[in-house]
Enzyme design. Structure first.
Site, mmCIF file in Angstrom:
data_model
loop_
_atom_site.group_PDB
_atom_site.id
_atom_site.type_symbol
_atom_site.label_atom_id
_atom_site.label_comp_id
_atom_site.label_asym_id
_atom_site.label_seq_id
_atom_site.Cartn_x
_atom_site.Cartn_y
_atom_site.Cartn_z
ATOM 1 N N GLU A 137 135.162 49.602 72.480
ATOM 2 C CA GLU A 137 136.455 49.348 73.098
ATOM 3 C C GLU A 137 137.320 50.606 73.139
ATOM 4 O O GLU A 137 138.037 50.843 74.111
ATOM 5 C CB GLU A 137 137.180 48.232 72.348
ATOM 6 C CG GLU A 137 136.474 46.889 72.368
ATOM 7 C CD GLU A 137 136.169 46.403 73.777
ATOM 8 O OE1 GLU A 137 136.976 46.678 74.692
ATOM 9 O OE2 GLU A 137 135.132 45.762 73.973
ATOM 10 N N ASP A 205 129.349 52.668 76.606
ATOM 11 C CA ASP A 205 128.244 52.464 75.661
ATOM 12 C C ASP A 205 127.768 53.787 75.080
ATOM 13 O O ASP A 205 127.592 53.924 73.870
ATOM 14 C CB ASP A 205 127.077 51.766 76.355
ATOM 15 C CG ASP A 205 127.442 50.361 76.807
ATOM 16 O OD1 ASP A 205 128.366 49.773 76.217
ATOM 17 O OD2 ASP A 205 126.807 49.862 77.746
#
Length: 487
Positions: A137, A205
């Site tokens: 996040e 990611d």
């Protein structure tokens, strides 16, 4: 090209940009994707993102069950900041919030604000797994993915992007209304949005797992947490919330493990604070029930030394919750003797003292602890509460004035200050403190009303009246500025 159904697109958009996502891997660990699009500065500046984020969080405070536990708040922010310190391209301050929700989820939005569902602590088996979600996040924020999307759409469809932004913000406070509003803004750029968000995920990611490893966590925490989601979807009739729009095929797990294996293997010590936080959350805020709590405590009681310590702490606060203070003291007192500076134990012992009306003991212990741990917010708010419970209202308010000055966004501090001032009959100051509570919860009109009443109570031309009137002007300016994000 086949047209994507609008309902599916809305669901995908919400999931990717607001509700958080589980990781997706496809490239070597240290390979970063090229920048996606532009730096997003043409449409939204960093200061604008921070302002939008502040507007967001005020709405969330008003509408959502955030957890305002000082211990858990400090833990999750300390963990988040550790990751931020090892992230690249950090341009905003970061703030981390716990939302009391049994569904596994997390989301990041403008201005470095990251909201984590409490279920993440419930299902994470170690701190590296929890940190993996936070790292992902954080990467969404540092890469300015939402701002880039807005800029991309502003360039392609100048009239549509503003409506989409307003709908996104509305969705946080009122999901049904937000979805309906967003539906009317998507038709013109459906396929572009899907391509953009998929690229965002790849970038977050890659950067997220790198941040995780740099911060000293086990990079395997990320694929291991994905395995938890996969197991839940395999053995449960109800999918985890994160998987409704993001199926998790075996190939994703394989890619994640392959990426993690490209980093040097490391042994990460068990986190005592993680264990304390997990136990505290389960006892104080979970709806799992006593059978689950006892099962968790029994498991820890038979585990490592750190787990046994967490089990003892858990049994003590469980007794405190049941108001069995003498029994709780029997467990906690030996722990305090061995770990006199442990804030988890000090907090619990304070609750025991207050429950037994031993206010002097609580106050003395907290004052001594603060001499060692200057400005520790957990100790400060505990001491203010101890003063309040002991009817020492002037001492409580004096401490809380300093506390709220240093922690202006802490609802607990402002609420306790309001009560302490009310007990002293200081109506104007009480109204002003209540105004801050309202402003933090997006109730600007009510905040201004309270300040106006405080101004009328103050002596004409006094410093207090000038201060209240100046604050009214500040809040009105904020309200006007933030209104553009809610249209």
């Amino acid at each position: 090209m086949k047209k994507i159904p609008r309902k599916s697109l809305i669901t995908l958009f919400i999931s990717l940009l607001l509700l958080g996502n589980h990781p997706v891997f496809s490239a070597p660990a240290e390979d970063l994707l090229p920048d996606i699009g532009t730096t997003a500065g043409a449409t939204l500046s960093i200061n604008q993102e921070i302002a939008i984020g502040d507007s967001y969080i005020r709405s969330i405070r008003a509408q959502s069950p955030l957890i305002y536990d000082p211990l858990l708040t400090q833990y999750i922010n300390k963990l988040g900041q550790r990751l931020v310190e090892h992230a690249d391209s950090v341009k905003t301050p970061f703030h981390f919030y716990l939302l009391n929700n049994p569904n596994i989820n997390a989301y990041a939005f403008f201005g470095g604000n990251v909201v984590l569902h409490s279920a993440l602590l419930r299902y994470s088996r170690n701190e590296s797994e929890l940190a993996s979600v936070i790292a992902h996040e954080i990467s969404h924020v540092t890469q300015r993915h939402l701002a880039r999307l807005i800029e991309d759409q502003q360039r392609k469809s100048p009239l549509a992007w503003a409506g989409a932004l307003g709908s996104i913000l509305l969705m946080m406070a009122n999901p049904q209304a937000g979805i309906a509003a967003l539906s009317g803004t998507l038709a013109g750029f459906q396929q572009n949005m899907i391509s953009f968000t998929q690229a965002n995920e790849q970038e977050a990611d890659r950067i997220g797992i790198r941040t995780l490893s740099r911060a000293g966590f086990d990079q395997n925490g990320m694929p291991n947490f994905m395995q938890i989601l996969a197991d839940q979807s395999r053995y449960s009739s109800k999918l985890p919330q994160m998987l409704y729009t993001h199926p998790l095929p075996d190939s994703r797990l394989a890619d994640a493990r392959n990426r993690a294996n490209q980093y040097p293997a490391k042994t990460v010590p068990e986190s005592q604070d993680f264990l304390f936080a997990r136990v505290r959350l389960s006892i104080m805020y979970s709806n799992e029930g006593l059978p689950y709590i006892h099962q968790l405590l029994d498991k820890y009681h038979q585990g490592t030394a750190k787990e046994r310590l967490a089990a003892a702490y858990g049994r003590a606060i469980l007794l405190v919750k049941d108001k069995k203070y003498a029994e709780a003291n029997t467990i906690l007192a030996p722990l305090m003797d061995k770990h006199p500076d442990n804030v988890w134990f000090i907090d619990a012992m304070t609750d025991i003292n207050i429950g037994q009306k031993q206010y002097t003991s609580a106050i003395t212990r907290l004052q001594e602890a603060l001499n060692k741990q200057k400005n520790n917010p957990i100790l400060q708010i505990n001491l203010a509460d101890a003063y309040f419970q002991a009817s020492q209202y002037p001492q409580a308010s004096q401490l809380l004035y300093r506390y709220t000055f240093n922690n202006p966004n802490d609802l607990i501090g402002w609420k306790l200050l309001r009560e302490a001032l009310g007990k002293q009959g200081k109506s104007g100051e009480e109204l002003a403190a209540y105004a801050e509570v309202m402003a933090l919860q997006d109730e600007f009109d009510m905040a201004v009303d309270y300040l106006s009443k405080a101004s009328k109570l103050a002596k004409l031309g006094s410093d207090a009246q000038a201060r209240y009137d100046a604050r009214i002007d500040q809040l009105r300016q904020l309200q006007q500025s933030y209104s553009q994000y809610k249209k």
